[in-house]
Enzyme design. Sequence first.
Site, PDB file in Angstrom:
ATOM      1  N   ASN A  84      65.242  77.002  32.271  1.00 34.35           N
ATOM      2  CA  ASN A  84      66.441  77.245  33.069  1.00 34.35           C
ATOM      3  C   ASN A  84      67.637  76.923  32.178  1.00 34.35           C
ATOM      4  O   ASN A  84      67.940  75.757  31.967  1.00 34.35           O
ATOM      5  CB  ASN A  84      66.422  76.348  34.318  1.00 34.35           C
ATOM      6  CG  ASN A  84      67.707  76.453  35.122  1.00 34.35           C
ATOM      7  OD1 ASN A  84      68.486  77.390  34.944  1.00 34.35           O
ATOM      8  ND2 ASN A  84      67.941  75.490  35.999  1.00 34.35           N
ATOM      9  N   TRP A  85      68.253  77.967  31.664  1.00 36.08           N
ATOM     10  CA  TRP A  85      69.355  77.750  30.718  1.00 36.08           C
ATOM     11  C   TRP A  85      70.612  77.255  31.406  1.00 36.08           C
ATOM     12  O   TRP A  85      71.546  76.824  30.751  1.00 36.08           O
ATOM     13  CB  TRP A  85      69.665  79.058  29.973  1.00 36.08           C
ATOM     14  CG  TRP A  85      68.607  79.493  29.001  1.00 36.08           C
ATOM     15  CD1 TRP A  85      67.399  78.890  28.749  1.00 36.08           C
ATOM     16  CD2 TRP A  85      68.665  80.641  28.126  1.00 36.08           C
ATOM     17  NE1 TRP A  85      66.713  79.586  27.791  1.00 36.08           N
ATOM     18  CE2 TRP A  85      67.462  80.663  27.386  1.00 36.08           C
ATOM     19  CE3 TRP A  85      69.603  81.646  27.912  1.00 36.08           C
ATOM     20  CZ2 TRP A  85      67.181  81.660  26.441  1.00 36.08           C
ATOM     21  CZ3 TRP A  85      69.326  82.642  26.980  1.00 36.08           C
ATOM     22  CH2 TRP A  85      68.124  82.637  26.239  1.00 36.08           C
ATOM     23  N   LYS A  86      70.697  77.389  32.715  1.00 35.59           N
ATOM     24  CA  LYS A  86      71.903  77.032  33.479  1.00 35.59           C
ATOM     25  C   LYS A  86      73.117  77.788  32.922  1.00 35.59           C
ATOM     26  O   LYS A  86      72.981  78.908  32.454  1.00 35.59           O
ATOM     27  CB  LYS A  86      72.117  75.516  33.462  1.00 35.59           C
ATOM     28  CG  LYS A  86      70.846  74.725  33.801  1.00 35.59           C
ATOM     29  CD  LYS A  86      71.130  73.309  34.118  1.00 35.59           C
ATOM     30  CE  LYS A  86      69.823  72.556  34.283  1.00 35.59           C
ATOM     31  NZ  LYS A  86      70.000  71.265  34.929  1.00 35.59           N
TER      32      LYS A  86
ATOM     33  N   HIS B   7      67.895  75.819  43.507  1.00 39.45           N
ATOM     34  CA  HIS B   7      68.092  74.727  42.553  1.00 39.45           C
ATOM     35  C   HIS B   7      69.047  73.700  43.166  1.00 39.45           C
ATOM     36  O   HIS B   7      70.009  74.063  43.850  1.00 39.45           O
ATOM     37  CB  HIS B   7      68.647  75.277  41.236  1.00 39.45           C
ATOM     38  CG  HIS B   7      68.577  74.279  40.133  1.00 39.45           C
ATOM     39  ND1 HIS B   7      69.479  73.246  40.018  1.00 39.45           N
ATOM     40  CD2 HIS B   7      67.679  74.121  39.127  1.00 39.45           C
ATOM     41  CE1 HIS B   7      69.149  72.503  38.965  1.00 39.45           C
ATOM     42  NE2 HIS B   7      68.049  73.008  38.412  1.00 39.45           N
TER      43      HIS B   7
ATOM     44  N   GLU C  61      71.392  72.054  41.961  1.00 36.48           N
ATOM     45  CA  GLU C  61      72.807  72.215  41.600  1.00 36.48           C
ATOM     46  C   GLU C  61      73.460  73.251  42.505  1.00 36.48           C
ATOM     47  O   GLU C  61      74.624  73.109  42.877  1.00 36.48           O
ATOM     48  CB  GLU C  61      72.911  72.596  40.113  1.00 36.48           C
ATOM     49  CG  GLU C  61      72.571  71.406  39.224  1.00 36.48           C
ATOM     50  CD  GLU C  61      72.036  71.763  37.850  1.00 36.48           C
ATOM     51  OE1 GLU C  61      72.154  72.920  37.429  1.00 36.48           O
ATOM     52  OE2 GLU C  61      71.483  70.852  37.201  1.00 36.48           O
TER      53      GLU C  61
ATOM     54  N   GLU D 234      61.468  69.329  41.975  1.00 36.90           N
ATOM     55  CA  GLU D 234      62.454  68.753  41.071  1.00 36.90           C
ATOM     56  C   GLU D 234      63.170  67.600  41.779  1.00 36.90           C
ATOM     57  O   GLU D 234      64.141  67.831  42.523  1.00 36.90           O
ATOM     58  CB  GLU D 234      63.487  69.807  40.670  1.00 36.90           C
ATOM     59  CG  GLU D 234      62.887  70.997  39.966  1.00 36.90           C
ATOM     60  CD  GLU D 234      63.905  71.658  39.034  1.00 36.90           C
ATOM     61  OE1 GLU D 234      63.596  71.759  37.850  1.00 36.90           O
ATOM     62  OE2 GLU D 234      64.991  72.035  39.487  1.00 36.90           O
TER      63      GLU D 234
ATOM     64  N   GLY E 289      68.409  66.288  34.508  1.00 33.21           N
ATOM     65  CA  GLY E 289      69.473  66.086  33.526  1.00 33.21           C
ATOM     66  C   GLY E 289      69.875  64.643  33.338  1.00 33.21           C
ATOM     67  O   GLY E 289      70.900  64.346  32.727  1.00 33.21           O
TER      68      GLY E 289
ATOM     69  N   SER F 230      64.046  66.332  33.654  1.00 32.22           N
ATOM     70  CA  SER F 230      63.953  65.639  32.360  1.00 32.22           C
ATOM     71  C   SER F 230      62.557  65.732  31.757  1.00 32.22           C
ATOM     72  O   SER F 230      62.094  64.779  31.105  1.00 32.22           O
ATOM     73  CB  SER F 230      64.421  64.180  32.485  1.00 32.22           C
ATOM     74  OG  SER F 230      65.774  64.140  32.884  1.00 32.22           O
TER      75      SER F 230
ATOM     76  N   GLY G 165      65.052  72.323  31.993  1.00 34.66           N
ATOM     77  CA  GLY G 165      66.483  72.583  31.798  1.00 34.66           C
ATOM     78  C   GLY G 165      66.874  72.353  30.352  1.00 34.66           C
ATOM     79  O   GLY G 165      66.663  73.199  29.481  1.00 34.66           O
ATOM     80  N   GLY G 166      67.420  71.175  30.078  1.00 32.97           N
ATOM     81  CA  GLY G 166      67.978  70.868  28.757  1.00 32.97           C
ATOM     82  C   GLY G 166      67.061  71.223  27.597  1.00 32.97           C
ATOM     83  O   GLY G 166      67.509  71.832  26.609  1.00 32.97           O
TER      84      GLY G 166
END
Length: 249
Positions: free
Chosen positions: A9-11, A94, A96, A166, A172, A212, A233-234
């Site tokens: 997930n590049w966001k 998600h 966010e 999640e 994150g 994470s 993600g990251g």
Amino acid sequence: MRTKMVAGNWKMNMTLQEGVALATELKDKITNPSCQVVIGTPFIHLATISQLLKGTPIQLAAENCADKEKGAFTGEVSAAMVASTGAQYCILGHSERRAYYNETTDILREKVLLALANGLKPIFCIGEIKEEREANIQNEVVKTQLEESLFNLSEQEFRNITLAYEPVWAIGTGLTATPQQAQEMHAYIRSVIAKKYGQETADDTTILYGGSCNEKNAAELFANPDVDGGLIGGASLVADKFLAIIAAR
Ligand code: PEP
């Protein structure tokens, strides 16, 4: 046998040029993965990266789609538009989007229906916030998220859903659920699905862990019987880290 998967997930990261460079590196290095690999990119990357990934084992996801079919909704991108790029998946729910864009379980139910109607497979995110974990109500929270956004689906429709557990406190933050916490929740989610759709559908549902997850902890998380892979993600923004996570699956 359910699908094992690692999805990125590049966001809201990567210009088009940077995204093309990362996707090209992944395409060159991922030739025979041991699990389904998906990359979730911003809308603007989809059409270009879809062409780039043609004939490769990597599949493509949008990170969102509109809750309306079409029309006067300036700035929105419909599920039909996403599908027209060649993307196969759509990340929905998600945390966010729930937290910053007020996406309710009702809105998400509409998005899921539109994604499915347009042939997209939702990667549907669920998970509790820190205070809910501290109050030990994480199971109820996740069950409600499932019931309110997904359990209107027929069994056949539900079989197109990939779930991503999640825990919001882990996204994150560098805090990861312990392998035991992940396994407990994934097994619980599977039991809730079994009650609604039967054991066979529950056993066939892919449930990813996200929060994470990185190249150091992935193997330990994925070793659990109900953890079918990860939503990353990251660490999905750095090719070598993402490749190491795929190798851990
Ligand atoms: C995510 O955004 O879905 C996620 C899991 O992020 P991170 O891996 O950075 O915690």
